[in-house]
Scaffold this motif. Structure first.
Motif, mmCIF file in Angstrom:
data_model
loop_
_atom_site.group_PDB
_atom_site.id
_atom_site.type_symbol
_atom_site.label_atom_id
_atom_site.label_comp_id
_atom_site.label_asym_id
_atom_site.label_seq_id
_atom_site.Cartn_x
_atom_site.Cartn_y
_atom_site.Cartn_z
ATOM 1 N N LEU A 137 -38.257 139.177 72.233
ATOM 2 C CA LEU A 137 -38.380 140.503 72.842
ATOM 3 C C LEU A 137 -37.264 141.414 72.368
ATOM 4 O O LEU A 137 -37.479 142.587 72.101
ATOM 5 C CB LEU A 137 -38.285 140.397 74.363
ATOM 6 N N ARG A 138 -36.062 140.855 72.314
ATOM 7 C CA ARG A 138 -34.923 141.657 71.879
ATOM 8 C C ARG A 138 -35.182 142.213 70.479
ATOM 9 O O ARG A 138 -34.919 143.384 70.214
ATOM 10 C CB ARG A 138 -33.657 140.801 71.891
ATOM 11 N N LEU A 162 -38.120 144.906 70.949
ATOM 12 C CA LEU A 162 -37.854 146.092 71.757
ATOM 13 C C LEU A 162 -36.610 146.825 71.318
ATOM 14 O O LEU A 162 -36.547 148.044 71.371
ATOM 15 C CB LEU A 162 -37.698 145.707 73.228
ATOM 16 N N ILE A 163 -35.579 146.092 70.942
ATOM 17 C CA ILE A 163 -34.287 146.733 70.754
ATOM 18 C C ILE A 163 -33.897 146.824 69.288
ATOM 19 O O ILE A 163 -33.437 147.845 68.820
ATOM 20 C CB ILE A 163 -33.214 146.025 71.599
ATOM 21 N N LYS A 212 -45.112 147.529 71.405
ATOM 22 C CA LYS A 212 -43.901 147.380 72.217
ATOM 23 C C LYS A 212 -44.261 147.268 73.700
ATOM 24 O O LYS A 212 -43.784 146.391 74.409
ATOM 25 C CB LYS A 212 -43.001 148.614 72.015
ATOM 26 N N TYR A 213 -45.114 148.205 74.139
ATOM 27 C CA TYR A 213 -45.470 148.229 75.553
ATOM 28 C C TYR A 213 -46.256 146.985 75.947
ATOM 29 O O TYR A 213 -46.032 146.386 77.000
ATOM 30 C CB TYR A 213 -46.262 149.496 75.872
ATOM 31 N N ILE A 269 -43.963 144.077 76.447
ATOM 32 C CA ILE A 269 -43.265 144.090 77.733
ATOM 33 C C ILE A 269 -44.180 143.565 78.827
ATOM 34 O O ILE A 269 -43.798 142.720 79.636
ATOM 35 C CB ILE A 269 -42.787 145.524 78.075
#
Lengths: 320, 293
Positions: free
Chosen positions: B231-232, B235-236, B260-261, B264
């Motif tokens: 996820l990191r 997303l980041i 991305k959404y 999440i």
């Protein structure tokens, strides 16, 4: 007292006459199952908690992976000295303290205010719904929280879109050192305010209802009741948590900052723990970064001891 | 006892309700936005500006891309593994410690307790812990995520407090019947401690599910990465490019936004779904912890 406890007490009394070693031996045999259960626990704490404490020796050594902790040559306080002389030293101290100060100013009172307001809600059902919703962000992982933040404050993200509706220029939030603390604290409040209020609500539930009745008979309105009954009722909890907070003034966890910062915002975002992470884990400068970490631990340790002493002095509450 | 509400108090009540509604909106809207955005048509979403009040068009492309992404699946599998094995280790270790340290008449109990409390105020810190894991040969192995956090000292104390609250007479009558500590723990203490055990399972589970930092420093092999580390990246570190191999070339740039959404939602859904049912246990746990203070 029950028979078994009496039995144990008499055993302890007999123990007093014997030498310490005999007593210990007898205790180990008598409670052999208990010590057997404790064995993995003791081994765990010895390895994973006391092991790293022994490893702190490398803060005074020129650590090489091949030499190990003991074999590496001593360098005394050289690592500490170079940290104190480092031109980032004051920036790290300032950032660490400021983030804590802002947390104390904003993140600390927020749950207290929320708890007081929740306490004033008449509809129990509505109160429960609000509580359930406000606890929710606590369970979202920090990666997702920061991921959402990054997306919302992006140049074409939600926040800048809203700003654009009001005709404002887009802001590059995550690239501006001036915005870092605000984002860090506000996202922290968003995530933690509901969860933090639980402890105060619990403290409120222990307040004697007859105090409110008495206040009402004396003509106190709700505002007066809040000031004179509720607030004093939760004051011990507030004091304890405040002192704990002050005790941890010199520590900020690195987990969230590492996700949020970038070289552009180091100016305000870089704290001691993130510096240790970069120097030690990314830069493999183990001796030096261990020294920086040790410095931080020692200051934190002194602060928490001070906080505990003050807590003992001003109230009956202490941490240990 | 009834009393008349003043005008000021009525105004306050309305203000208070309004504030609570605002709080709920601010708390929930980010999740709603993400849910709607993940369901939106990627091309429309990429061009969209403003407050999203319902999905823009409808498309499950992003979810398809996420669920077909091998790294997400590997991350999910690894996280499930770390959660199950890790929580099992946590429970066994914490229970053993809490039971042994809650018994009366154990000579070394207080010294051991003292040594445990010390570790709560002072610890070796990041670098020595990292080097320890390295020298134990656990670097880049699942054990690096499972062993160093085997016991959370706060949880140990909460559980110990709960065990101490069980009447000693139960233990004594069992002892007279010849039960040893193992029998007392499994037949008497544990069945009477289900609420605190539920709290422990939940806290440890959520902790393992959400943690990323140990994995970040201890793991190199991507096959071992837990979901949060993947996820990191998505997303980041913004590496949606890696994910687009499955999507059609024409709307590559666009689908990146909705992926991305969707990521999440997919990664947070388990917790969001079980949360309302388990909430009372979480709160219960906080209260046990608070009583200690």
């Amino acid at each position: 007292m029950s028979s078994l406890n009496k039995n144990r007490a008499s055993l302890l009394a007999r123990d007093r006459k014997d030498s310490k070693l005999t007593v210990l031996g007898r205790d180990l045999i008598r409670n052999r199952y208990i010590y057997l259960m404790l064995l993995p626990v003791i081994v765990y704490y010895a390895i994973f908690h006391y092991g790293p404490m022994y490893g702190l020796l490398i803060a005074f050594k020129n650590y090489g992976l091949a030499d190990g902790v003991w074999g590496s040559p001593w360098v005394g306080f050289a690592h500490f000295q170079s940290f104190f002389e480092n031109h980032f030293f004051w920036r790290l101290i300032r950032n660490t303290l400021l983030i804590n100060l802002y947390e104390l100013l904003f993140a600390f009172p927020a749950p207290i205010i929320l708890a007081l307001l929740l306490n004033e809600l008449r509809l129990k059902f509505f109160k429960r719904v609000v509580q359930t919703i406000s606890y929710l962000p606590h369970f979202i992982s920090i990666v997702v929280v920061v991921g959402m933040l990054v997306d919302f404050v992006a140049r074409d993200g939600l926040i800048n879109n809203i700003l654009a509706m009001f005709g404002m220029e887009p802001i590059a939030f995550l690239q501006e050192p001036g915005w870092f603390r605000s984002l860090y604290i506000s996202s922290g409040v968003w995530q933690g305010v509901g969860w933090g209020s639980i402890i105060y609500l619990a403290a409120m539930s222990t307040i004697d209802p007859s105090l409110y009745d008495a206040a009402r008979i004396d003509g106190a309105g709700r505002w007066r009741q809040t000031l004179s009954v509720t607030l004093p009722g939760i004051m011990p909890t507030i004091v304890i948590l405040l002192i704990l907070n002050i005790g941890s003034m010199m520590s900020v966890g690195s987990e969230k900052i590492i996700l949020m910062y970038n070289p552009l915002t180091y100016e305000t975002a870089d704290v001691i723990s993130t510096y240790v992470y970069r120097k030690g884990i990314l830069g493999a400068d183990f001796g030096y970064s261990a020294a920086v970490g040790l410095f931080n631990s020692i200051v934190s340790f002194i602060l928490i001891m001070l906080a505990n002493t003050i807590s003992k002095a001003v109230s009956d509450h202490k941490l240990w | 006892m009834t009393y008349k509400r003043s005008v000021g108090e009525s105004i306050f009540s309305w203000f208070n309700v309004g504030f609570m509604l605002l709080l709920c909106t601010v708390t929930l809207y980010p999740f709603i936005y993400i849910l709607f955005a993940s369901l939106s048509d990627p091309t429309e979403m990429a061009r969209f500006r403003g407050l999203l009040l319902f999905p823009k068009g409808f498309s499950l492309e992003a979810y398809k891309a996420v669920l077909e992404n091998p790294m997400i699946l590997v991350g999910y599998r690894n996280t499930l593994y770390y959660v199950v094995i890790g929580t099992a280790i946590n429970l066994v270790m914490t229970t053993l410690g809490a039971y042994a340290l809650s018994r009366q008449g154990v000579l070394l109990k207080n010294p051991i307790m003292f040594l445990i409390v010390i570790t709560m105020v002072f610890n070796g810190g990041l670098i020595p812990s990292f080097l320890l894991v390295n020298s134990l040969g656990l670097l880049n192995s699942a054990w690096a995520l499972l062993l160093p956090g085997a016991i959370n000292s706060f949880n140990l104390i909460i559980m110990r407090t709960a065990f101490q609250g069980i009447p000693v007479s139960l233990e004594e009558s069992a002892r007279i019947d010849g039960a040893n500590d193992w029998v007392i723990l499994t037949r008497i203490i544990l069945p009477l401690s289900l609420p605190v055990i539920a709290v422990m399972i939940l806290w440890y589970t959520v902790g393992h599910w959400n943690s990323y930092f140990s994995a970040l420093i201890y793991l190199r092999d991507r096959e071992l990465f837990p979901l949060q580390l993947i996820l990191r990246e998505i997303l980041i570190s913004n590496s949606t490019d890696n994910m687009m191999t499955g999507a059609a070339t024409s709307d590559r740039a666009d689908i990146g936004v909705t992926i991305k959404y969707a990521t999440i939602i997919v990664s947070t859904l388990p917790i969001l779904l079980i949360y309302p049912f388990l909430q009372k246990y979480f709160v219960h746990g906080v209260l046990i912890g608070a009583l200690k203070e």
